[in-house]
Design a protein around this motif. Sequence first.
Motif, PDB file in Angstrom:
ATOM      1  N   PHE A  18     -63.534  62.685  -1.973  1.00  0.00           N
ATOM      2  CA  PHE A  18     -63.708  62.939  -3.404  1.00  0.00           C
ATOM      3  C   PHE A  18     -64.606  64.146  -3.657  1.00  0.00           C
ATOM      4  O   PHE A  18     -64.379  64.920  -4.582  1.00  0.00           O
ATOM      5  CB  PHE A  18     -64.293  61.699  -4.088  1.00  0.00           C
ATOM      6  CG  PHE A  18     -64.490  61.868  -5.563  1.00  0.00           C
ATOM      7  CD1 PHE A  18     -63.397  61.859  -6.410  1.00  0.00           C
ATOM      8  CD2 PHE A  18     -65.753  62.035  -6.095  1.00  0.00           C
ATOM      9  CE1 PHE A  18     -63.562  62.013  -7.775  1.00  0.00           C
ATOM     10  CE2 PHE A  18     -65.932  62.194  -7.446  1.00  0.00           C
ATOM     11  CZ  PHE A  18     -64.838  62.188  -8.295  1.00  0.00           C
ATOM     12  N   ARG A  19     -65.597  64.332  -2.827  1.00  0.00           N
ATOM     13  CA  ARG A  19     -66.499  65.487  -2.983  1.00  0.00           C
ATOM     14  C   ARG A  19     -65.780  66.810  -2.752  1.00  0.00           C
ATOM     15  O   ARG A  19     -66.187  67.848  -3.276  1.00  0.00           O
ATOM     16  CB  ARG A  19     -67.659  65.381  -1.996  1.00  0.00           C
ATOM     17  CG  ARG A  19     -68.656  64.331  -2.357  1.00  0.00           C
ATOM     18  CD  ARG A  19     -69.799  64.327  -1.381  1.00  0.00           C
ATOM     19  NE  ARG A  19     -70.689  63.221  -1.655  1.00  0.00           N
ATOM     20  CZ  ARG A  19     -71.439  62.631  -0.750  1.00  0.00           C
ATOM     21  NH1 ARG A  19     -71.390  63.036   0.504  1.00  0.00           N
ATOM     22  NH2 ARG A  19     -72.218  61.627  -1.089  1.00  0.00           N
ATOM     23  N   GLU A  20     -64.715  66.796  -1.945  1.00  0.00           N
ATOM     24  CA  GLU A  20     -63.992  68.029  -1.627  1.00  0.00           C
ATOM     25  C   GLU A  20     -62.929  68.392  -2.670  1.00  0.00           C
ATOM     26  O   GLU A  20     -62.389  69.489  -2.624  1.00  0.00           O
ATOM     27  CB  GLU A  20     -63.331  67.894  -0.257  1.00  0.00           C
ATOM     28  CG  GLU A  20     -64.322  67.727   0.869  1.00  0.00           C
ATOM     29  CD  GLU A  20     -63.647  67.484   2.203  1.00  0.00           C
ATOM     30  OE1 GLU A  20     -62.406  67.602   2.280  1.00  0.00           O
ATOM     31  OE2 GLU A  20     -64.351  67.158   3.167  1.00  0.00           O
ATOM     32  N   LEU A  21     -62.607  67.479  -3.582  1.00  0.00           N
ATOM     33  CA  LEU A  21     -61.593  67.755  -4.594  1.00  0.00           C
ATOM     34  C   LEU A  21     -62.104  68.771  -5.611  1.00  0.00           C
ATOM     35  O   LEU A  21     -63.297  68.831  -5.902  1.00  0.00           O
ATOM     36  CB  LEU A  21     -61.214  66.472  -5.342  1.00  0.00           C
ATOM     37  CG  LEU A  21     -60.361  65.472  -4.600  1.00  0.00           C
ATOM     38  CD1 LEU A  21     -60.144  64.242  -5.472  1.00  0.00           C
ATOM     39  CD2 LEU A  21     -59.034  66.061  -4.210  1.00  0.00           C
ATOM     40  N   PRO A  22     -61.208  69.577  -6.178  1.00  0.00           N
ATOM     41  CA  PRO A  22     -61.620  70.486  -7.248  1.00  0.00           C
ATOM     42  C   PRO A  22     -61.956  69.698  -8.511  1.00  0.00           C
ATOM     43  O   PRO A  22     -61.669  68.503  -8.607  1.00  0.00           O
ATOM     44  CB  PRO A  22     -60.402  71.385  -7.457  1.00  0.00           C
ATOM     45  CG  PRO A  22     -59.261  70.604  -6.926  1.00  0.00           C
ATOM     46  CD  PRO A  22     -59.799  69.731  -5.841  1.00  0.00           C
ATOM     47  N   LYS A  23     -62.537  70.377  -9.496  1.00  0.00           N
ATOM     48  CA  LYS A  23     -62.868  69.720 -10.751  1.00  0.00           C
ATOM     49  C   LYS A  23     -61.599  69.173 -11.397  1.00  0.00           C
ATOM     50  O   LYS A  23     -60.521  69.757 -11.260  1.00  0.00           O
ATOM     51  CB  LYS A  23     -63.536  70.702 -11.706  1.00  0.00           C
ATOM     52  CG  LYS A  23     -64.932  71.080 -11.300  1.00  0.00           C
ATOM     53  CD  LYS A  23     -65.562  71.953 -12.351  1.00  0.00           C
ATOM     54  CE  LYS A  23     -66.989  72.279 -11.970  1.00  0.00           C
ATOM     55  NZ  LYS A  23     -67.642  73.100 -12.988  1.00  0.00           N
ATOM     56  N   PRO A  24     -61.700  68.053 -12.114  1.00  0.00           N
ATOM     57  CA  PRO A  24     -60.497  67.493 -12.737  1.00  0.00           C
ATOM     58  C   PRO A  24     -59.948  68.387 -13.831  1.00  0.00           C
ATOM     59  O   PRO A  24     -60.655  69.224 -14.398  1.00  0.00           O
ATOM     60  CB  PRO A  24     -60.981  66.159 -13.315  1.00  0.00           C
ATOM     61  CG  PRO A  24     -62.443  66.235 -13.346  1.00  0.00           C
ATOM     62  CD  PRO A  24     -62.874  67.245 -12.325  1.00  0.00           C
ATOM     63  N   LEU A  25     -58.666  68.213 -14.109  1.00  0.00           N
ATOM     64  CA  LEU A  25     -58.023  68.985 -15.160  1.00  0.00           C
ATOM     65  C   LEU A  25     -58.575  68.593 -16.528  1.00  0.00           C
ATOM     66  O   LEU A  25     -58.951  67.446 -16.733  1.00  0.00           O
ATOM     67  CB  LEU A  25     -56.513  68.697 -15.161  1.00  0.00           C
ATOM     68  CG  LEU A  25     -55.713  69.157 -13.964  1.00  0.00           C
ATOM     69  CD1 LEU A  25     -54.298  68.606 -14.062  1.00  0.00           C
ATOM     70  CD2 LEU A  25     -55.675  70.654 -13.900  1.00  0.00           C
ATOM     71  N   PRO A  26     -58.622  69.545 -17.463  1.00  0.00           N
ATOM     72  CA  PRO A  26     -58.951  69.135 -18.829  1.00  0.00           C
ATOM     73  C   PRO A  26     -57.807  68.274 -19.371  1.00  0.00           C
ATOM     74  O   PRO A  26     -56.689  68.355 -18.876  1.00  0.00           O
ATOM     75  CB  PRO A  26     -59.052  70.465 -19.589  1.00  0.00           C
ATOM     76  CG  PRO A  26     -58.268  71.420 -18.783  1.00  0.00           C
ATOM     77  CD  PRO A  26     -58.365  70.968 -17.352  1.00  0.00           C
ATOM     78  N   TRP A  27     -58.100  67.451 -20.360  1.00  0.00           N
ATOM     79  CA  TRP A  27     -57.066  66.571 -20.886  1.00  0.00           C
ATOM     80  C   TRP A  27     -55.983  67.403 -21.541  1.00  0.00           C
ATOM     81  O   TRP A  27     -56.225  68.130 -22.486  1.00  0.00           O
ATOM     82  CB  TRP A  27     -57.658  65.591 -21.888  1.00  0.00           C
ATOM     83  CG  TRP A  27     -56.646  64.580 -22.309  1.00  0.00           C
ATOM     84  CD1 TRP A  27     -55.945  64.596 -23.460  1.00  0.00           C
ATOM     85  CD2 TRP A  27     -56.196  63.460 -21.567  1.00  0.00           C
ATOM     86  NE1 TRP A  27     -55.082  63.532 -23.497  1.00  0.00           N
ATOM     87  CE2 TRP A  27     -55.215  62.818 -22.337  1.00  0.00           C
ATOM     88  CE3 TRP A  27     -56.515  62.927 -20.325  1.00  0.00           C
ATOM     89  CZ2 TRP A  27     -54.568  61.671 -21.920  1.00  0.00           C
ATOM     90  CZ3 TRP A  27     -55.872  61.792 -19.924  1.00  0.00           C
ATOM     91  CH2 TRP A  27     -54.906  61.174 -20.718  1.00  0.00           C
TER      92      TRP A  27
END
Length: 96
Positions: free
Chosen positions: A23-32
């Motif tokens: 989870f730490r390696e994932l990029p920032k989540p998409l905006p809604w």
Amino acid sequence: MSIKVRTNQDYFNITADIAKDVFRELPKPLPWIEPSINMLYLNSASSLIFGNFYASIICCSTLLEHTLRLAVLDPVNNGLERKLSNSQLNKYQSIS
């Protein structure tokens, strides 16, 4: 790479530790954007976190196909001017 000292070696704690590291390696989540896009992204990310890589690949490819179809079918909101009809677009059916 670092060495981790684990005090409890049961399956759930090991899976949770691995999920936390991925989870730490994932990029920032998409905006809604829209539920149909965001839920596919959420499914893909959660599948990746918990080690279900085939499901993650399938969700990502479905997300890409769905986003491309939205861009082609809704040219007014996406800034695209296409002359394709629904029958021409569905000529090849779905990739998934």
